[in-house]
Design an enzyme around this catalytic site. Structure first.
Site, PDB file in Angstrom:
ATOM      1  N   LYS A 108     -17.593  -0.701   5.646  1.00 48.91           N
ATOM      2  CA  LYS A 108     -18.042  -1.721   4.694  1.00 48.91           C
ATOM      3  C   LYS A 108     -19.562  -1.694   4.473  1.00 48.91           C
ATOM      4  CE  LYS A 108     -17.519  -6.611   3.684  1.00 48.91           C
ATOM      5  NZ  LYS A 108     -16.577  -7.732   3.742  1.00 48.91           N
TER       6      LYS A 108
ATOM      7  N   GLU B  41       0.824  -1.219   0.000  1.00 56.77           N
ATOM      8  CA  GLU B  41       0.000   0.000   0.000  1.00 56.77           C
ATOM      9  C   GLU B  41       0.852   1.261   0.000  1.00 56.77           C
ATOM     10  OE1 GLU B  41      -0.545  -2.563   2.037  1.00 56.77           O
ATOM     11  OE2 GLU B  41      -2.645  -3.205   1.829  1.00 56.77           O
TER      12      GLU B  41
ATOM     13  N   MET C 294      24.235   9.154   2.745  1.00 55.87           N
ATOM     14  CA  MET C 294      24.050  10.480   3.338  1.00 55.87           C
ATOM     15  C   MET C 294      24.299  10.445   4.838  1.00 55.87           C
ATOM     16  SD  MET C 294      23.620  13.575   2.769  1.00 55.87           S
ATOM     17  CE  MET C 294      22.706  14.198   1.365  1.00 55.87           C
TER      18      MET C 294
ATOM     19  N   PHE D 130     -11.835  -6.873  13.932  1.00 51.75           N
ATOM     20  CA  PHE D 130     -10.746  -7.360  13.082  1.00 51.75           C
ATOM     21  C   PHE D 130     -10.396  -6.285  12.034  1.00 51.75           C
ATOM     22  CE2 PHE D 130      -9.463  -9.694   9.163  1.00 51.75           C
ATOM     23  CZ  PHE D 130      -8.215 -10.099   9.620  1.00 51.75           C
ATOM     24  N   GLN D 131      -9.124  -5.980  11.951  1.00 48.47           N
ATOM     25  CA  GLN D 131      -8.590  -4.982  11.005  1.00 48.47           C
ATOM     26  C   GLN D 131      -9.222  -3.604  11.165  1.00 48.47           C
ATOM     27  OE1 GLN D 131      -8.486  -6.831   7.033  1.00 48.47           O
ATOM     28  NE2 GLN D 131      -6.430  -7.551   7.551  1.00 48.47           N
TER      29      GLN D 131
HETATM   30  C1  LIG Z   1      12.221   6.140   5.586  1.00 45.92           C
HETATM   31  C2  LIG Z   1      13.504   6.783   5.959  1.00 45.92           C
HETATM   32  N1  LIG Z   1      14.306   6.233   6.884  1.00 45.92           N
HETATM   33  C3  LIG Z   1      15.489   6.810   7.207  1.00 45.92           C
HETATM   34  C4  LIG Z   1      15.878   7.976   6.604  1.00 45.92           C
HETATM   35  C5  LIG Z   1      17.198   8.649   7.000  1.00 45.92           C
HETATM   36  N2  LIG Z   1      18.111   8.684   5.849  1.00 45.92           N
HETATM   37  C6  LIG Z   1      18.269   9.781   5.079  1.00 45.92           C
HETATM   38  S1  LIG Z   1      19.310   9.543   3.816  1.00 45.92           S
HETATM   39  C7  LIG Z   1      19.632   7.970   4.291  1.00 45.92           C
HETATM   40  C8  LIG Z   1      20.582   7.105   3.522  1.00 45.92           C
HETATM   41  C9  LIG Z   1      20.073   6.759   2.186  1.00 45.92           C
HETATM   42  O1  LIG Z   1      20.901   5.762   1.631  1.00 45.92           O
HETATM   43  P1  LIG Z   1      20.782   5.386   0.104  1.00 45.92           P
HETATM   44  O2  LIG Z   1      19.375   5.219  -0.304  1.00 45.92           O
HETATM   45  O3  LIG Z   1      21.665   4.207  -0.158  1.00 45.92           O
HETATM   46  O4  LIG Z   1      21.310   6.667  -0.637  1.00 45.92           O
HETATM   47  P2  LIG Z   1      22.732   7.397  -0.642  1.00 45.92           P
HETATM   48  O5  LIG Z   1      22.694   8.428   0.423  1.00 45.92           O
HETATM   49  O6  LIG Z   1      23.778   6.344  -0.384  1.00 45.92           O
HETATM   50  O7  LIG Z   1      22.825   7.984  -2.003  1.00 45.92           O
HETATM   51  C10 LIG Z   1      18.902   7.648   5.440  1.00 45.92           C
HETATM   52  C11 LIG Z   1      18.981   6.345   6.159  1.00 45.92           C
HETATM   53  C12 LIG Z   1      14.988   8.539   5.654  1.00 45.92           C
HETATM   54  N3  LIG Z   1      15.252   9.681   5.035  1.00 45.92           N
HETATM   55  N4  LIG Z   1      13.846   7.910   5.325  1.00 45.92           N
END
Ligand SMILES: Cc1ncc(C[n+]2csc(CCOP(=O)(O)OP(=O)(O)O)c2C)c(N)n1
Length: 565
Positions: free
Chosen positions: A162, A50, A479, A112-113
């Protein structure tokens, strides 16, 4: 003739122009799914999660300018949409999310749900409804779409028990929609427009700052005309990229945490910032007390609650960006017809040009034939002639896409700006491809983010969508690793992603194509091959693992405290 709630819902969606409905079935919505084949004008796209359905509806909305729509079941189906709803809310994207609910008499019984999705989503929807009478269903759907697309757009949720779906009533489509307590202001106040024009006429060092509101209001041509005619340099937030052509000499690049030297310095030295459709997010302003210290500020926004929320402004203009920008330009051209704007801004434009020239975005190409991530984005720009729709995930790759693709048209960058949602980009690309089947749609992904909604490859394959996912694979949560390197003394806690699937074989297992590129010399030819297949494809580009995004303004620092390398 009496019709079921399921019929009334689908007929109402048709009247609202829904041609594609993203969704996932379950017990609470099984009657709607039973009715669906009798409404062939609505194409249902069965996603694999979803969250994928909401992000796909969001990508559809951003790319097309229409309202995105999705349908899910109660309980876990509904809670799985929450991140997607919050993502759309943070970026003001028009969505209508329809959730099934347990029958009315069971609400509150821990059935439920059963979850209170109206309660859960109250703070992240523009509005939400629980339908308690089938006679009100058509009107509620009409209101939901009206609210989603009007004023400051946003997601609206309709919770449908529903028994309401099964109940019957006459189908009566309301001719018009009016909501007494909801009257967004489109037409800006003439006096405020005049005062904004006066500030522009007085200013020697103006900057136009475009936000996502310019894109959403389809005001890119008005912003472009204003800047070009009055010779005002332009910067943009992440959400505003594409509102003004990045290839124009007046464009300074993106502003803020990963903004360019020229854009951040221009904001710092400007005597006037005209901000259109942006909310002065902390990623844009850096340290708020030091933001645009020499400038007066004109803030154009359709949402009055955005004004003076984060920064103090001199002239607020509440209204539609398109009307406001056109109105200001009109006044400037008539009231100040004899003004030579180019001469008035000549010194300023010279300064700005010298900042652009002295410290452009740059990176060291790799000496040993390894691939730099920035090069991949440049290769994509070259191969697509800047004409693709680029959806991104969140992280370093997102910033490199923003910096290096040079967006020239609105609605071509689909990215989670406000919430920063990993897992957004791939399903959003699927939604965009369905909205615009003839466009080249590319998801630029990190290896971490892609794994959050990777299952949607089945959706792309099942619907024969030629979406390409370019993975800037650094086998890191890059990042976060970058922050650990720069601000946490290299304590690389939980950012290694070396344990990952073989993306090529995984793509093949799904029935898609897989490519791997490991050397810079193969980048262009292999990417070209991958982009030209009519099938969905993953392209696993092995990039230098420890490359960082620059410039970077450390969190809480002022824009002129950016680190350049
Ligand atoms: C759902 C979610 N969880 C955690 C984060 C924190 N976060 C920001 S950037 C990042 C790393 C992203 O890694 P990747 O997709 O491999 O991209 P890169 O930075 O290596 O290009 C994280 C964990 C986020 N933005 N969104």
């Amino acid at each position: 003739m009496e019709r079921t709630g399921a019929y009334i819902l689908l007929e109402s969606l048709k009247r609202e122009g829904v041609d594609i409905l993203f969704g996932y079935p379950g017990g609470a919505v099984i009657d709607i799914y039973d009715e669906l084949p009798r409404h062939p004008e609505i194409r249902h796209i069965l996603t694999r999660h979803e969250q994928g359905a909401v992000h796909a509806a969001d990508g559809y909305a951003r790319a097309s300018g229409k309202v995105g729509c999705c349908l899910v079941t109660s309980g876990p189906g509904a809670t799985n949409t929450v991140t997607g709803i919050a993502t759309a809310y943070a970026d003001s994207i028009p969505l209508v999310v329809i959730t099934g609910q347990v029958p009315t008499q069971l609400i509150g019984n821990d059935a439920f749900q059963e979850v209170d999705i109206v309660g859960i989503t109250r703070p992240c929807t523009k509005h939400n409804f629980l339908v308690k009478d089938v006679k009100k269903l058509a009107r509620t759907i009409r209101q939901a779409f009206y609210l989603a697309r009007s004023g400051r757009p946003g997601p609206v949720l309709v919770d449908l028990p529903k028994d309401i779906v099964q109940a019957t009533a006459e189908f009566l489509w309301p001719d018009d929609i009016s909501m007494r307590s909801y009257n967004p202001t489109y037409k800006p106040n003439a006096n405020q427009l005049r005062r904004a024009a006066e500030l522009i006429a007085e200013s020697q060092r103006p900057v136009l700052l475009c936000g996502g509101g310019v894109v959403m209001a389809d005001a890119a041509s008005e912003a472009t005309a204003l800047a070009r005619k009055l010779r005002i340099p332009v910067t943009a937030t992440l959400m505003g990229l594409g509102a003004f052509p990045a290839t124009d000499e007046l464009f300074l690049g993106m502003v803020g945490m990963h903004g360019t030297y020229a854009a951040n310095l221009a904001i710092n030295n400007a005597d006037l910032v005209v901000c259109a459709g942006a909310r002065f997010d902390d990623r844009v302003t850096g340290k708020i007390a030091a933001f645009a210290p020499k400038a007066r500020i004109v803030h154009i926004d359709i949402d009055p609650t955005s004004i003076r929320k984060n920064v103090d402004v001199d002239i607020p203009v509440v209204g539609d960006c398109k009307l406001a920008l056109a109105g200001i330009l009109d006044i400037c051209e008539s009231k100040y017809a004899e003004k030579d704007w180019a001469t008035q801004h000549a010194l300023w434009l010279k300064d700005v040009a010298s900042w652009k020239k002295s410290k452009p975005l740059s990176y060291e190409p790799s000496a040993d034939g390894a691939i730099k991530p920035q090069e991949v984005i440049e290769a994509l720009r070259e191969l697509t002639r800047g004409d693709a729709i680029i959806a991104t995930e969140v992280g370093q790759h997102q910033m490199w896409a923003a910096q290096y693709y040079e967006f020239t048209k609105p609605r071509t960058l689909l990215t989670s700006g406000g919430l920063g949602t990993m897992g957004y980009g791939f399903p959003a690309a699927i939604g965009a491809q369905l909205a615009l089947p003839d466009k080249m749609v590319i998801a630029v992904a990190g290896d971490g983010s892609l794994q959050m909604n990777i299952q949607e490859l089945a959706t792309a394959v099942a619907n024969k969508l030629p979406v390409k996912v370019i993975i800037l694979n650094n086998r890191h949560l890059g990042m976060v690793r970058q922050w650990q390197e720069l601000f946490y003394a290299g304590n690389y806690s939980s950012t290694n992603m070396e344990a990952q699937p073989d993306f090529v074989r995984l793509a093949e297992a799904y029935g898609a194509e897989g490519y791997r590129i490991e050397r810079a010399c193969d980048l262009l030819p292999e990417l070209e091959k991958a982009l030209s297949t009519p099938n969905p494809a993953f392209v696993d580009v092995r990039v230098e693992r420890e490359e960082n995004v620059y410039p970077i303004v450390p969190a809480g620092a002022a824009l002129d405290e950016m680190l350049l390398v």
